[in-house]
Design a protein around this motif. Structure first.
Motif, short mmCIF file in Angstrom:
data_model
loop_
_atom_site.label_atom_id
_atom_site.label_comp_id
_atom_site.label_asym_id
_atom_site.label_seq_id
_atom_site.Cartn_x
_atom_site.Cartn_y
_atom_site.Cartn_z
N ASN A 176 36.45 38.69 62.43
CA ASN A 176 35.75 39.46 63.46
C ASN A 176 34.90 38.54 64.32
O ASN A 176 34.27 37.59 63.84
CB ASN A 176 34.89 40.56 62.83
N THR A 235 33.57 45.45 67.35
CA THR A 235 33.88 44.03 67.23
C THR A 235 35.37 43.82 67.40
O THR A 235 36.18 44.65 66.95
CB THR A 235 33.45 43.44 65.88
N LEU A 280 37.03 42.74 57.46
CA LEU A 280 37.21 42.30 58.84
C LEU A 280 37.58 40.83 58.93
O LEU A 280 37.71 40.29 60.03
CB LEU A 280 35.93 42.57 59.64
N GLN A 281 37.75 40.17 57.80
CA GLN A 281 38.24 38.79 57.79
C GLN A 281 39.04 38.56 56.51
O GLN A 281 38.74 39.15 55.48
CB GLN A 281 37.09 37.79 57.88
N LEU A 327 38.85 41.40 66.77
CA LEU A 327 39.42 40.59 65.71
C LEU A 327 40.34 39.56 66.33
O LEU A 327 41.16 39.90 67.20
CB LEU A 327 40.21 41.45 64.72
N VAL A 382 39.29 49.40 64.60
CA VAL A 382 38.14 48.59 64.21
C VAL A 382 37.20 48.41 65.39
O VAL A 382 35.97 48.56 65.27
CB VAL A 382 38.60 47.21 63.67
N GLN A 436 29.77 38.08 55.38
CA GLN A 436 30.67 39.24 55.41
C GLN A 436 29.95 40.51 55.00
O GLN A 436 30.37 41.60 55.36
CB GLN A 436 31.89 39.01 54.50
N ILE A 495 44.85 47.02 59.75
CA ILE A 495 43.65 46.48 59.11
C ILE A 495 43.11 47.51 58.12
O ILE A 495 42.93 48.68 58.48
CB ILE A 495 42.54 46.16 60.15
N THR A 555 27.29 42.94 58.03
CA THR A 555 28.50 42.17 58.30
C THR A 555 28.35 41.46 59.63
O THR A 555 28.36 42.10 60.69
CB THR A 555 29.74 43.08 58.32
N VAL A 614 39.86 48.52 55.82
CA VAL A 614 38.43 48.23 55.72
C VAL A 614 37.84 48.89 54.49
O VAL A 614 38.40 49.85 53.93
CB VAL A 614 37.67 48.70 56.98
N ALA A 622 29.53 43.64 62.88
CA ALA A 622 30.01 45.02 62.85
C ALA A 622 28.84 45.97 63.08
O ALA A 622 27.77 45.83 62.47
CB ALA A 622 30.67 45.33 61.52
#
Length: 606
Positions: A182, A167, A202-203, A169, A161, A366, A79, A44, A81, A186
């Motif tokens: 992000n 990372t 993360l996006q 965000l 995160v 990603q 968030i 990622t 994940v 990661a």
């Protein structure tokens, strides 16, 4: 001492202090790395830099400005994940997948169960426990491990995160949505570096998308062959158009459909479609694939899921054993990946339709491309087949249909070597009988939304190597070429659907039909056909790619080769030709002839 000397000393003092602070921070970071064993980047990558780079060269200066001024998310912003874990013994798995389709091999045609796959190729329980412990330590909650141990989902915040994956965000606006991405790749502790492949979620900038749709199209710009017609079709006609003959229906085969949101209307319309066409009851169910508490309220994809289900049943001969909607709560890449995984862990659907796609470079960055491949490998090992639409923006998937004409890109997951990628055609039928096949050309409709390319996706992956069954001598490339086959996708010759209980006057106003197309139609046509062939052969067929590439070139009667057309603009793009090409693959299938060929060819898709 003069004033300049005083300022110089003050500046030097501040500089010295800054260096000292930086050195202390560096020493502290180095000490932390030494203490925790260091960190490893996953697949990622930082997504915000990719967005900023793309936006800077795009026509939308608003997006470029918003991405450039993105601000940190609040530490407490929620968030979710999804961690994609690496396969264990992947080299052995790749050997097994090859031997699975090699006559004479001890592994030939010996599909594995979900339990066998997990035992031999999934991360160990000890490895998964280490991942879970890391998530808990960072502050994640609601941690759930998938039954095949390939995915781990968890809920956290922007702060967790950062603690877990190093990372940040940042958020900004895009097309009226508040989105985030992000800032960096990661990372995970080195001890987990060989276990965690990707960190998804993360996006939410890039979403999976469905295909094209419009009212009944204008055929005035089509050159229609003499004695042929270009008209939309009831999905039941696809059986006769592609010459099912006496081939049994798919009544013995369960199909899956990757879908999203509220499916109440889709299920109701499927039942209405069946009743309208005298097909009897279509058994169906909805499997929600999101985490506990997920919301399934979105109805924007209703027409897409209607097209998938009605086209599948029509091409399948009007009957399937069951339709299972694998329903994601959102169109994020992570939510759709989780839906794929639920299909393989359930292992009840023999053929699975995916009328979705995303720019390949986004999926690659990603990390979802790599994670999807691990899931699709399990499907192949279990004898399941994913049918995936090749995209609707011609050779320019990542350009949103407004391309630099000579820059070609493709759609994921159609790029996976472990799925059947389905391209699009314009199908002409006999003028005297519009349920009988005449010919096909590459689907490319320049009349709809001028300035945007609406055509079948096709081309070559930037990241996936060509599988062993797809030789460079055939495709001219060492990369995965797509599509593999092609079926009707033209909105001018597409499917007349039941939507909101009716087949006309509902969506587009009086005088228009609910006529839909795109490779989002082509993929379910193939899904229904392959389900039909599965039923005709005792559900004993496996993933057919290697057999398609072995047998189709020298057995012309099983395919309708598409040799006319192009999927680009202004003389660019890929051209159709005899045999395989990057517009419609080998073309469409003659169902009856292929079934007869399978029954006299014991190793086809075995």
């Amino acid at each position: 001492m003069n004033q300049i000397s005083v300022k110089t000393k003050q500046r030097n003092a501040r500089l010295t202090m800054a260096i000292a602070v930086a050195m202390a921070a560096a020493f502290g970071a180095a000490t932390a790395h030494a203490a925790d064993g260091g960190w490893t980047e996953t697949k990622t990558k930082g997504f915000l830099p990719l967005v900023q780079q793309q936006a800077a060269t795009a026509a939308s200066t608003d997006v470029a400005s918003a991405a450039a001024s993105a601000v940190d998310l609040a530490p407490g912003e929620t968030i979710d994940v999804l961690l994609g874990l690496n396969l264990r013994n992947e080299t052995q798995l790749d050997t097994f997948l090859r031997d699975l389709h090699t006559p004479g091999s001890p592994q030939y045609h010996r599909f594995v169960t979900t339990e066998q796959f997990a035992s031999q190729y999934a991360p160990t329980q000890q490895q998964v426990d280490a991942v879970v412990a890391h998530l808990r330590k960072a502050g994640f909650v609601n941690i759930v491990v998938a039954p095949n141990r390939l995915l781990v989902s968890a809920s956290g915040t922007a702060a967790t995160v950062k603690a877990a994956f190093r990372t940040g965000l940042k958020g900004f606006s895009k097309n009226g949505r508040h989105v985030y991405a992000n800032t960096d790749a990661a990372q995970v502790p080195n001890a987990l570096g060989s276990i965690v492949g990707s960190v998804l979620g993360l996006q939410n900038v890039e979403l999976m998308h469905t295909g094209a749709s419009q009212p009944e199209g204008d055929t005035s710009n089509l050159t229609i062959p003499s004695g042929a017609a270009a008209v939309p079709h009831n999905p039941t006609e696809f059986s006769s158009i592609y010459d099912a003959g006496t081939t049994p229906t798919a009544s013995q085969t369960t199909v899956g459909i990757i879908s999203e949101g509220n499916l109440t209307q889709t299920v109701s319309d499927l039942n209405t479609f069946a009743a309208n066409n005298g097909l009897g009851t279509i058994s169906s169910s909805v499997v929600k694939t999101g985490s506990s508490g997920s919301s399934y309220t979105d109805t924007s994809g209703t027409v897409e899921w209607n097209m998938d289900s009605q086209a599948i049943v029509g091409a399948a001969g009007g009957s399937v054993q069951k339709v299972v909607f694998y329903d994601a709560p959102a169109m994020t890449l992570s939510a759709i990946t989780a839906a794929y995984n639920r299909v393989v862990t359930d292992n009840v659907a023999k053929v699975i339709n995916v009328s979705l796609g995303v720019c390949e470079s986004s999926a690659h960055s990603q990390g979802s491309q790599a994670t999807d491949d691990t899931i699709f490998k399990q499907a192949v090992a279990q004898g399941q087949t994913f049918s995936v639409s090749a995209g609707d923006h011609g050779a320019y998937e990542c350009a949103g249909g407004s391309p630099s004409r000579s820059t070609y890109t493709v759609s994921e997951p159609a790029t996976s070597p472990y799925v059947i990628a389905v391209g699009g055609t314009t199908v002409f039928t006999q003028a005297s009988n519009t349920g009988t096949y005449n010919s096909e050309i590459v689907w490319n409709d320049p009349s709809w939304q001028p300035g945007t390319v609406w055509s079948t996706g096709g081309g070559f992956s930037a990241y996936e190597s060509a599988p062993s069954w797809q030789s460079s001598s055939l495709t001219g490339s060492t990369k995965r070429g797509l599509p593999d086959v092609g079926f009707d996708a033209d909105l001018r010759t597409g499917a007349i659907l039941v939507v909101s209980g009716q087949t006309s006057d509902t969506l587009w106003g009086s005088g228009y039909l609910n006529n839909e197309g795109g490779t989002s139609l082509a993929a379910p046509i193939f899904t229904g056909i392959w389900a039909r062939l599965e039923s005709a052969n005792g559900n004993n067929l496996g993933f057919p790619a290697s057999s398609i590439y072995q047998y189709f070139p020298s057995n012309a009667s099983v395919v309708n080769d598409v040799t006319s057309g192009n999927n680009g603009s202004g003389g660019y793009g890929y051209n159709a030709k005899a045999g395989w090409d990057a517009t419609t693959g080998f073309g469409s299938i003659d169902i009856s002839n292929l079934n007869a060929f399978i029954q006299k060819t014991p190793d086809f898709a075995q």
